[in-house]
Design an enzyme around this catalytic site. Structure first.
Site, PDB file in Angstrom:
ATOM      1  N   LYS A   9      35.245  33.402  30.048  1.00  0.00           N
ATOM      2  CA  LYS A   9      35.194  33.860  31.453  1.00  0.00           C
ATOM      3  C   LYS A   9      34.247  35.057  31.575  1.00  0.00           C
ATOM      4  O   LYS A   9      33.490  35.154  32.546  1.00  0.00           O
ATOM      5  CB  LYS A   9      36.587  34.252  31.930  1.00  0.00           C
ATOM      6  CG  LYS A   9      37.512  33.070  32.127  1.00  0.00           C
ATOM      7  CD  LYS A   9      37.613  32.710  33.604  1.00  0.00           C
ATOM      8  CE  LYS A   9      38.220  31.343  33.860  1.00  0.00           C
ATOM      9  NZ  LYS A   9      39.624  31.246  33.508  1.00  0.00           N
ATOM     10  N   LYS A  25      35.690  17.410  32.430  1.00  0.00           N
ATOM     11  CA  LYS A  25      37.012  17.261  33.024  1.00  0.00           C
ATOM     12  C   LYS A  25      36.883  17.205  34.555  1.00  0.00           C
ATOM     13  O   LYS A  25      36.037  17.914  35.118  1.00  0.00           O
ATOM     14  CB  LYS A  25      37.836  18.488  32.609  1.00  0.00           C
ATOM     15  CG  LYS A  25      39.290  18.437  32.949  1.00  0.00           C
ATOM     16  CD  LYS A  25      39.988  19.626  32.304  1.00  0.00           C
ATOM     17  CE  LYS A  25      41.376  19.783  32.864  1.00  0.00           C
ATOM     18  NZ  LYS A  25      42.125  20.866  32.244  1.00  0.00           N
ATOM     19  N   LYS A  34      37.098  20.157  40.967  1.00  0.00           N
ATOM     20  CA  LYS A  34      36.529  20.343  42.304  1.00  0.00           C
ATOM     21  C   LYS A  34      35.241  21.150  42.220  1.00  0.00           C
ATOM     22  O   LYS A  34      34.254  20.822  42.856  1.00  0.00           O
ATOM     23  CB  LYS A  34      37.557  21.068  43.167  1.00  0.00           C
ATOM     24  CG  LYS A  34      37.085  21.332  44.553  1.00  0.00           C
ATOM     25  CD  LYS A  34      38.200  21.851  45.403  1.00  0.00           C
ATOM     26  CE  LYS A  34      39.156  20.722  45.705  1.00  0.00           C
ATOM     27  NZ  LYS A  34      39.936  20.942  46.926  1.00  0.00           N
TER      28      LYS A  34
END
Ligand code: SF4
Length: 324
Positions: free
Chosen positions: A112, A192, A195
């Site tokens: 991240k 995967k 959205k």
């Protein structure tokens, strides 16, 4: 006495097939066997969100999809993380017993931090502590997770264990319950379903929109022409056929290998089965969408019930830590 299950998911708005097969279906089934607590973790979302403008809409859409898919507020506690402020207090208290080195080693923190170098906030590194607080606040014994979440759960177990060792037995060590359909690839056939990546099929699409989306899916790259022989075992569409079309899937595989069926026909069969499976969901969704206050009522009731458990746990924790 039923064991207690806890699971949280970020407010990502309208749910897609990956959410449905990987998590929501499991949530619905667990309701029969366990005392379930399901939470939309809006505070976790703030670790990566700088613009919170769409947050409330995402919470509404997500809960609408959960309820339409069969989550039942009479059986489960359904609520939003920030509506139970006790979790923030427990997060702070647990942060005092969590060595910083444990958190800095978490691979997702490093990923991240690389993805958003302009916003490496404390929440990113403290994420596993807040996640632990989410779970142990309700003394949940079982946590349904995908394989990618296992390292986080292991850390939650370690934090709970450390607290128990320091202050006496308080929290059960939460155990993972792996979902049986863990990884749903997106329409690109590579990543995967997500959205953010735009490779998803939303549950709430119309029948026609579903067909259009399925038709864009990448299939076996070796089948460039209609008469090329296929390899269903590496085809994303075939994986979905196995779920949505279980009785015909082995026949489809054989027809694919011998080029008796083309990809367009195969995709159409899949889209029809998806539409058939999701028909009750879509009908319920249309009904619930006409009652906008209902979602707010479910969430308010869920938060109230969650807070009864949360207050009791926090009282015990503070007493054991010498804070009362
Ligand atoms: S026929 Fe179906 S299973 Fe075979 S490659 Fe095409 S989409 Fe995939």
């Amino acid at each position: 006495m039923k064991h207690r299950v806890f699971s949280g998911a970020r407010p990502t708005g309208k749910q897609h097939l990956g959410n449905y097969l990987g998590a929501i279906q499991n949530y619905v089934n667990l309701q029969e066997e366990y005392e379930c607590i399901y939470c939309i973790v809006d505070v976790h979302a703030l670790t990566t969100l700088e613009d919170t403008g769409g947050l409330q809409k995402n919470i509404y859409d997500m809960m609408l999809d959960w309820l339409s898919a069969g989550l039942d507020p009479r059986k489960s506690i359904l609520f939003v993380q920030s509506h139970v402020p006790e979790v923030m207090e427990l997060h702070t208290l647990l942060s005092m017993v969590t060595p910083l080195g444990w958190l800095l080693r978490v691979p997702t923190f490093k990923e991240k931090a690389k993805l958003q170098p302009q916003n490496i906030n404390y929440g990113l590194v403290g994420y596993p502590v807040l996640m632990t607080a989410d779970i142990v606040l309700y003394k949940a014994k079982v946590v349904p997770v995908g394989e990618d979440q296992l390292p986080h759960l292991e850390l939650a177990r370690e934090i709970a264990r450390r607290f128990n060792n320091l202050f006496g037995n308080t929290f059960p060590e939460p155990e993972a319950k792996l979902t049986s359909f863990p990884l749903i690839l997106g329409l690109d056939g590579k990543e995967k379903m997500s959205k953010q990546l735009g490779n998803d099929i939303e549950l709430a699409l119309s029948d026609e929109e579903t067909i259009e989306r399925v038709m864009t899916a990448v299939t076996d790259p070796a089948r460039r022409y209609r008469n090329d022989l296929g390899h269903p075992e590496i085809c994303n569409i075939y994986k979905l056929q196995e779920y949505f079309n279980p009785l015909k899937s082995s026949g489809i595989a054989e027809e694919c290998r011998t080029a008796k069926i083309g990809c367009v026909e195969c995709k159409m069969l899949l889209a029809q089965e998806i539409n058939f499976t999701l028909k009750p969901f879509r009908e319920r969704r249309a009904t619930l969408a006409n009652k906008p206050k209902y979602i707010a009522e479910v969430l308010a009731d869920g938060a109230e019930r969650a807070r009864v458990i949360a207050r009791e746990t926090l009282r015990e924790v503070k007493q054991k830590m010498g804070l009362t």
